[in-house]
Design a protein around this motif. Sequence first.
Motif, mmCIF file in Angstrom:
data_model
loop_
_atom_site.group_PDB
_atom_site.id
_atom_site.type_symbol
_atom_site.label_atom_id
_atom_site.label_comp_id
_atom_site.label_asym_id
_atom_site.label_seq_id
_atom_site.Cartn_x
_atom_site.Cartn_y
_atom_site.Cartn_z
ATOM 1 N N GLY A 140 0.810 -1.212 0.000
ATOM 2 C CA GLY A 140 0.000 0.000 0.000
ATOM 3 C C GLY A 140 0.844 1.262 0.000
ATOM 4 N N LEU A 141 1.929 1.283 0.792
ATOM 5 C CA LEU A 141 2.807 2.461 0.819
ATOM 6 C C LEU A 141 3.550 2.621 -0.504
ATOM 7 C CD1 LEU A 141 4.238 2.494 4.453
ATOM 8 C CD2 LEU A 141 2.608 4.086 3.427
ATOM 9 N N LYS A 142 3.963 1.505 -1.099
ATOM 10 C CA LYS A 142 4.634 1.581 -2.402
ATOM 11 C C LYS A 142 3.684 2.140 -3.453
ATOM 12 C CE LYS A 142 8.227 -1.884 -1.944
ATOM 13 N NZ LYS A 142 8.764 -3.155 -2.437
ATOM 14 N N THR A 143 2.437 1.703 -3.407
ATOM 15 C CA THR A 143 1.438 2.227 -4.346
ATOM 16 C C THR A 143 1.236 3.716 -4.110
ATOM 17 O OG1 THR A 143 0.302 0.115 -4.536
ATOM 18 C CG2 THR A 143 -0.982 2.085 -5.077
ATOM 19 N N ALA A 144 1.118 4.116 -2.842
ATOM 20 C CA ALA A 144 0.914 5.528 -2.509
ATOM 21 C C ALA A 144 2.090 6.386 -2.977
ATOM 22 C CB ALA A 144 0.690 5.689 -1.010
ATOM 23 N N LEU A 145 3.308 5.865 -2.889
ATOM 24 C CA LEU A 145 4.476 6.611 -3.343
ATOM 25 C C LEU A 145 4.488 6.727 -4.862
ATOM 26 C CD1 LEU A 145 7.165 5.308 -0.873
ATOM 27 C CD2 LEU A 145 6.414 7.681 -1.125
ATOM 28 N N GLY A 146 3.966 5.743 -5.543
ATOM 29 C CA GLY A 146 3.834 5.808 -6.994
ATOM 30 C C GLY A 146 5.012 5.247 -7.751
ATOM 31 N N SER A 147 4.862 5.256 -9.043
ATOM 32 C CA SER A 147 5.842 4.616 -9.932
ATOM 33 C C SER A 147 7.096 5.453 -10.156
ATOM 34 C CB SER A 147 5.182 4.305 -11.274
ATOM 35 O OG SER A 147 4.719 5.504 -11.870
ATOM 36 N N ASN A 148 7.161 6.667 -9.617
ATOM 37 C CA ASN A 148 8.374 7.478 -9.757
ATOM 38 C C ASN A 148 9.479 7.030 -8.818
ATOM 39 O OD1 ASN A 148 7.381 9.096 -11.799
ATOM 40 N ND2 ASN A 148 6.530 10.590 -10.380
ATOM 41 N N PHE A 149 9.157 6.135 -7.875
ATOM 42 C CA PHE A 149 10.173 5.589 -6.975
ATOM 43 C C PHE A 149 10.595 4.210 -7.450
ATOM 44 C CE2 PHE A 149 8.361 8.719 -4.061
ATOM 45 C CZ PHE A 149 9.501 9.211 -3.458
#
Length: 145
Positions: A123-132
């Motif tokens: 969920g946190l990875k999704t919230a951070l988005g694909s720019n990370f």
Amino acid sequence: MSRTVTTYGLGVKFTADEQSLQRIAMGGTIKLASFTDAKFGTAGNRVIPAGTVVIRDTDKSLIPAAGTEAAGKAFLMASDIVEAPVPGTSRGSDLTTGLYAGGVIYEDQLPDATGTPKVLSAGLKTALGSNFIFQASQGSLIVTV
């Protein structure tokens, strides 16, 4: 022949590639009352480390991300926030921090109160988005001469 071994840490602790960082021109102000998890300390003595995943609240201040936010709505804090800094130290700021909106990050070097390697939730990875882009840290650079 004698050899000297020198160990160097590589860059900012959680940053794998500093040139890849996408900074937000305007950072944000921390809403301290929202950081209630014991890992941040008690009211009046909170320490919120750089690399903490945050989102903007309705008033645009920064609060901890829950991991249920839409993709790309979260950021990583660029600096430590110390609610009651010790006089004469340079750690932290006055409740404002820069924000990272993307970059290559060492996931296992993000802050964790237990001191064990951190693994972000899906969920946190999704919230951070694909720019990370997340990867495991490589440790230190060791030079032997």
